[in-house]
Design an enzyme around this catalytic site. Sequence first.
Site, PDB file in Angstrom:
ATOM      1  N   HIS A  97       0.822  -1.364   0.039  1.00  0.00           N
ATOM      2  CA  HIS A  97      -0.009   0.061   0.012  1.00  0.00           C
ATOM      3  C   HIS A  97       0.811   1.289  -0.034  1.00  0.00           C
ATOM      4  CE1 HIS A  97      -4.381  -1.804   1.045  1.00  0.00           C
ATOM      5  NE2 HIS A  97      -3.492  -2.605   0.463  1.00  0.00           N
ATOM      6  N   HIS A 260      -1.819 -12.714  -2.020  1.00  0.00           N
ATOM      7  CA  HIS A 260      -2.977 -13.323  -1.424  1.00  0.00           C
ATOM      8  C   HIS A 260      -2.719 -14.970  -1.266  1.00  0.00           C
ATOM      9  CE1 HIS A 260      -6.216 -10.219  -2.598  1.00  0.00           C
ATOM     10  NE2 HIS A 260      -5.386  -9.958  -1.937  1.00  0.00           N
TER      11      HIS A 260
END
EC number: 1.11.1.21
Length: 732
Positions: A97, A260
């Site tokens: 991020h 993920h």
Amino acid sequence: MDAKTDDNSAGKCPVAHGSAGRTNRDWWPNQLNVQILHQQSSLSDPMGEAFDYAEEFKSLDLDAVIKDLHALMTDSQEWWPADFGHYGPLFIRMAWHSAGTYRIADGRGGAGAGQQRFAPLNSWPDNVNLDKARRLLWPIKQKYGRKISWADLLILTGNVALESMGFKTFGFAGGRADVWEPEQDVYWGPEGKWLADERYSGDRDLQNPLGAVQMGLIYVNPEGPNGNPDPLAAARDIRDTFARMAMNDEETVALIAGGHTFGKTHGAGDASLVGVEPEGADIEQQGLGWASKFGTGKGGDAIGSGLEVIWTTTPTKWSNNFFDNLFGFDWELTKSPAGAHQWTPKGGAGAGTVPDAHNSAKRHAPSMLTTDLALRFDPSYATISKRFHENPDQFADAFARAWYKLTHRDMGPVARYLGPLVPKEELPWQDVIPVVDHVLIDEQDAEALKAEILASGLSVSQLVSTAWASASTFRGSDKRGGANGARIRLSPQKDWAVNQPAELAKVLDKLQAIAKDFNAAQTGSKKVSLADLIVLGGNAGIEKAAKAAGHSVDVPFWPGRMDASQEQTDIHSFAPLEPTVDGFRNYVSGKQRLTVEEALVDRAQLLTLTAPELTVLVGGLRVLGANAGQSKHGVFTKQPETLSNDFFVNLLDMGTEWKATSDAKDVFEGRDRKTGEVKWTGTRADLIFGSHSQLRALAEVYATADAKAKFAKDFVVAWTKVMNADRFDIAG
């Protein structure tokens, strides 16, 4: 009689929270904001002018930092317990991020300055609980201090997190210097509420330069567009947003699936029980936000995105299990405890195969996000996903390379990369420029070459325009563009309309011939590159124009630029650098989000210019004839190609009255107040220097009777700054 005082309306302390008086921007919200040209100054920097971060980083014991980071990964803290006993997934999200705000359209965002520490990013909904990740890192930052920036530490920690869970990363480069205040130049969108999406028009056409679907998200809504759990619609959003970060389909699949493979999302309970973000939190929270009243508010009770998803059977170990589960189950829509759309295997399949993050006695079925299922149901993504599933080595290599690109995309050329972990392999997205392989020209050579250039028949206008076109592509945001590489002679730049391709080709042909003749005449390994000669030609033109104005100036020149090849130039990657509006050259093409004057200031900020530098450059470029298409707009002089202050003198002449030529108010005529005769024409990029009070004050400096020499001197300084903006190999 004494005047009344009213504590509610009297002048207030300008730093008071919520009680300051109205600012100029409040009164005049459409006022041109030139303050973005004066951010990140020495006034906000505590390190001092002598501080050299690159030198500090070179003295860092990087192995020791990495060792400490490895230890931190499993050193779970009671105040914020690690999921699965390992902080790795949290730190991967933190690093992702930090870097993932980058967008290729203007090069802004990204990890390069450690902006995740500041508003608005530190309080974006998508960054929920990353405040805890940075606090976990504080003891390490405190230990190593100035030798490693927050910007570098955030990315290094993400790399170490991956390594600690069994993944081999591609490499790491340091060199990201911290800044000390929020960036004011980044346009994050028009919305006034978190997760709003006023940025779309037409058939889901996302406004440029934005790279996320909603205000406060990094990329896409994991539940699907606006919470609609449609994997194919989500795929469209994914493809658009990742492309705006310069990622292709393969890189996109690798990043999503790779990221993920680890960890979980957090949606243990009612999201309304979560408190405000860090910037809105009370002072005793000390910069932390999102305090939750659900249970303990942490560990198994943590609420973040509202989704409660664990993708794999080994969430703290690298594996191919994400694809095993993606293709191994049929999925049905369900909701998290917080009410968010997510997916679970049909018929109770997979039950008990996934560990709980905080209770070893519990087991779960795997789960997926709507955006994960996009990798299975979108045809292109599915083909890539199946290949990665069948070829784990290809998946690992693709993820390693895509992660490296994600976390280094805004660092600029490899010359800026620091440390022993920098890979040797050159990658297309790095805008490779060859290393200098010859003896550079000396001052005597430069003078001889300037004389030859001026004798070639090329005009001041041609020389200045070409040098400016070459150098002014530089973006301080992601350190791309600039004169080094001479990419102005290559696709796509040679064909950009703003560069007047036919005229440019004539200039380049003559300069290339001069370079060829010079190099052929040398007996040793001395050479001049076209990149250097383009800049030298611009300098020669300025010196000639200054002489015509009665000034003797020497424009500084540092050789050492090299010529990149077409093979080293990714045409698709360079396309976003094309100016569709350029106030420095009075060029506009098509409909723009910004006004011409806003775009001018925006371009100046990307060039790292101050307001005085912007002002003096526009005034000089106009009289030197640098306008695109040789337009006469803003050429407020009877002596073109002369480095005079005529632009300012004539713009501020009260004998001239300006009126728009159309309702669009994009072109104006300056008429003699007495005779009505048209004296000049100009655009918004010209008249703003007489209209905007701050820019007018600067224009007045250069319009005074005693400012002629100062104008020439200041123009040369600002010009040289732009010519050398991408010269990371020279000091200053």
